[in-house]
Design an enzyme around this catalytic site. Structure first.
Site, PDB file in Angstrom:
ATOM      1  N   ASP A   1       0.832  -1.195   0.000  1.00 41.44           N
ATOM      2  CA  ASP A   1       0.000   0.000   0.000  1.00 41.44           C
ATOM      3  C   ASP A   1       0.875   1.257   0.000  1.00 41.44           C
ATOM      4  OD1 ASP A   1      -2.588   1.252   0.147  1.00 41.44           O
ATOM      5  OD2 ASP A   1      -2.180   1.701   2.245  1.00 41.44           O
TER       6      ASP A   1
ATOM      7  N   GLU B   1       0.801  -0.624  -5.020  1.00 40.21           N
ATOM      8  CA  GLU B   1      -0.268   0.377  -5.157  1.00 40.21           C
ATOM      9  C   GLU B   1       0.394   1.696  -5.548  1.00 40.21           C
ATOM     10  OE1 GLU B   1      -2.224   3.670  -4.223  1.00 40.21           O
ATOM     11  OE2 GLU B   1      -1.825   2.884  -2.222  1.00 40.21           O
TER      12      GLU B   1
ATOM     13  N   ASP C   1     -10.995   1.909  -1.402  1.00 41.06           N
ATOM     14  CA  ASP C   1     -10.961   3.361  -1.170  1.00 41.06           C
ATOM     15  C   ASP C   1     -11.828   4.145  -2.152  1.00 41.06           C
ATOM     16  OD1 ASP C   1      -9.330   3.461   1.066  1.00 41.06           O
ATOM     17  OD2 ASP C   1      -7.479   3.581  -0.091  1.00 41.06           O
TER      18      ASP C   1
END
Length: 502
Positions: A288, A345, A395
């Site tokens: 992430d 990501e 998200d």
């Protein structure tokens, strides 16, 4: 050959206990994925969540979420009785009632742990995982004693972890510590059993690892020298992201910043341990906030005029970009792990350096289809084959919510409608005669576009398979509360819904 996956966190599975778990419905979902020829099940972090119930803000970077333990499997293993399981049940809902789940499962897990300890020797498990488990057990013990997870407010003798402190706490609270360790052992056992079943069915498990750690966590408390803290443990700088089109004040996350020079001294051992631990139960690991490994948004804390103590900022406006240690970090990581186990990501502000490290080490990045129509009509078949494409992530709004919020003059809407008009054969089975038809079927349209792209790996959120609206959203970035609650009430709609390309 394309490989397809679904994004659905364990907590979002249906169950009779208020929250999804590692039990029978997880196995049923694996069977569904296998039947539909999917190759991946992608989930969110499995760590024990902290403030806001966020899996990205855990109390430990290693310890598993005990509330994902299946009561049904505990019963099958003889660790609880049927009345115990019945007492933990909650009414069916598409939202997780966290407080009720915590209350009922705490009672259940205490009974299961006591029964486990009557037959199993747990000391060896604690010692074999001591590097993270002992700080975790000590931290939670202190949090319960103080009624507060802010270790900065602990008495001086409790503000730093040591093996001596663990031994002292164990002498006084040994039974409590052994129960918590047993609960971790039970969670790990159930997860590994599920993982073995998934792999036997040809399904790989993709997980996620946050870059930053929560200030209120065992790992920051036990490793304060690795973080940008003053001598009293106060945060001097905190993490976040700068202002953008979605947030005029940026996002203030509040996580302590790493001291990358200190991390380098021990060969980035904290990250090595975190990745190794995660890959014990995952096939692939998403990193992430990948840009933060190269450069990060650093927001300074001001000082109280009287006490001189740092004060957390109100927003991310006064931050600045600072360099991490990618030239040291990535050689160590890539000499330890294969690039094939990672997905990065790589969203946000991508400079040349971020792209360099991603591409040099052949780390597969991500494409979020909701972002692809803002500047032009994309040539989807030219999308890089090594990227993982998603209609959206946890998200993002669901595709139905995203499209409903686009204004008629939005570049994304204009370009998307143009794309649909230019590729009628792609959507020939949807009966798209009016814009209302497009609105109704937009989730199917986006799934078909992802499947038709040049990317070899396609991961679709379950919410977009089902065409859910805003009620199915998992997280709104920058908001601390009210997230991570959505879940499936049952599998009926999912199992009866044809996939867009079927």
């Amino acid at each position: 050959m394309k490989k397809n996956g679904m994004l659905l966190h364990i907590s979002s599975l249906p169950s009779d206990f208020g929250i999804g778990d590692f039990g029978p419905n997880a196995y049923q979902f694996v069977d569904y994925l296998n039947d539909k020829k999917f190759c991946y099940w992608q989930i969110l972090p499995l760590y024990q969540p902290g403030y806001g119930n966020s899996p990205y803000n855990p109390v430990s970077a290693f310890a598993l979420n005990p509330y994902l333990i299946s009561p049904e499997l505990l019963y099958e293993d003889g660790l609880i009785d049927l009345p115990d399981m019945e007492e933990a049940k909650l009414p069916s809902s598409n939202q997780i009632p966290y407080e009720a789940v915590y209350r009922l499962k705490d009672n259940l897990l205490k009974k299961a742990a006591n029964n486990y300890l009557s037959d199993i020797e747990i000391y060896e498990y604690i010692e074999s995982n001591a590097f993270y488990l002992k700080p975790y057990l000590a931290y939670l013990t202190l949090c319960k004693l103080y009624g507060d997870d802010d270790w900065h407010n602990f008495r001086p003798e409790h503000r730093h972890y040591s093996d001596k402190l663990y031994d002292t706490l164990f002498k006084n609270y040994g039974s409590q510590i052994l129960r918590m360790a047993s609960i971790q052992a039970l969670a790990k056992d159930q997860l590994l059993r599920l993982k073995d079943y998934m792999n036997s069915q040809g399904i790989q498990l993709i997980g996620d690892m946050p870059l930053y750690l929560s200030y209120h966590s065992a790992d920051v408390w036990a490793n304060q020298h690795l973080f940008d803290l003053d001598e009293n443990g106060n945060r001097l700088n905190v993490a976040g992201v700068p202002p953008d089109a979605f947030s005029q004040d940026g996002q203030l996350w509040g996580n302590p910043i790493y001291k990358w020079d200190k991390m380098k001294e021990d060969g980035f051992q904290l990250f090595i341990n975190r990745i190794k631990n995660a890959l014990n139960y995952l096939d692939k690991l998403r990193l992430d906030h990948f840009i933060g490994y190269i450069n990060f948004w650093c927001i300074p804390c001001s000082r109280d005029e009287k006490s001189g103590e740092p004060i957390l900022p109100e927003n991310a406006l006064k931050g600045e970009w600072k360099k991490a240690a990618p030239e040291d970090f990535f050689p160590v990581i890539m000499n330890t792990f294969s690039p094939e186990v990672f997905i990065v990501e790589d969203l946000g502000i991508l400079n040349d350096e971020v792209c360099y490290y991603r591409d040099y080490y052949k780390l597969p990045g991500m494409i979020i289809l909701q972002f692809c129509f803002e500047e032009q009509v994309p040539e989807i078949r030219k999308f890089p084959p090594e990227r993982y494409i998603y209609t959206g992530t946890h998200d993002n709004p669901t595709t139905q919510e995203w499209y409903a919020n686009l204004s008629d003059d939005s570049p994304s809407k204009i370009n998307l409608l143009r794309f649909i008009e230019e590729h009628p054969l792609l959507f020939s089975g949807l009966g798209l005669e009016t814009e209302e038809d497009i609105k109704h079927s937009i989730h199917l349209i986006m799934c078909i576009i992802a499947e038709a792209s040049g990317c070899q790996d396609v991961v679709l959120p379950v919410q977009d398979i089902l065409g859910l609206d805003a009620s199915g959203r998992m997280n709104v970035p920058g908001t601390a509360l009210g997230n991570w609650q959505w879940r499936l009430e049952n599998f009926d709609d999912l199992f009866s819904t044809s996939l867009p390309w079927e």
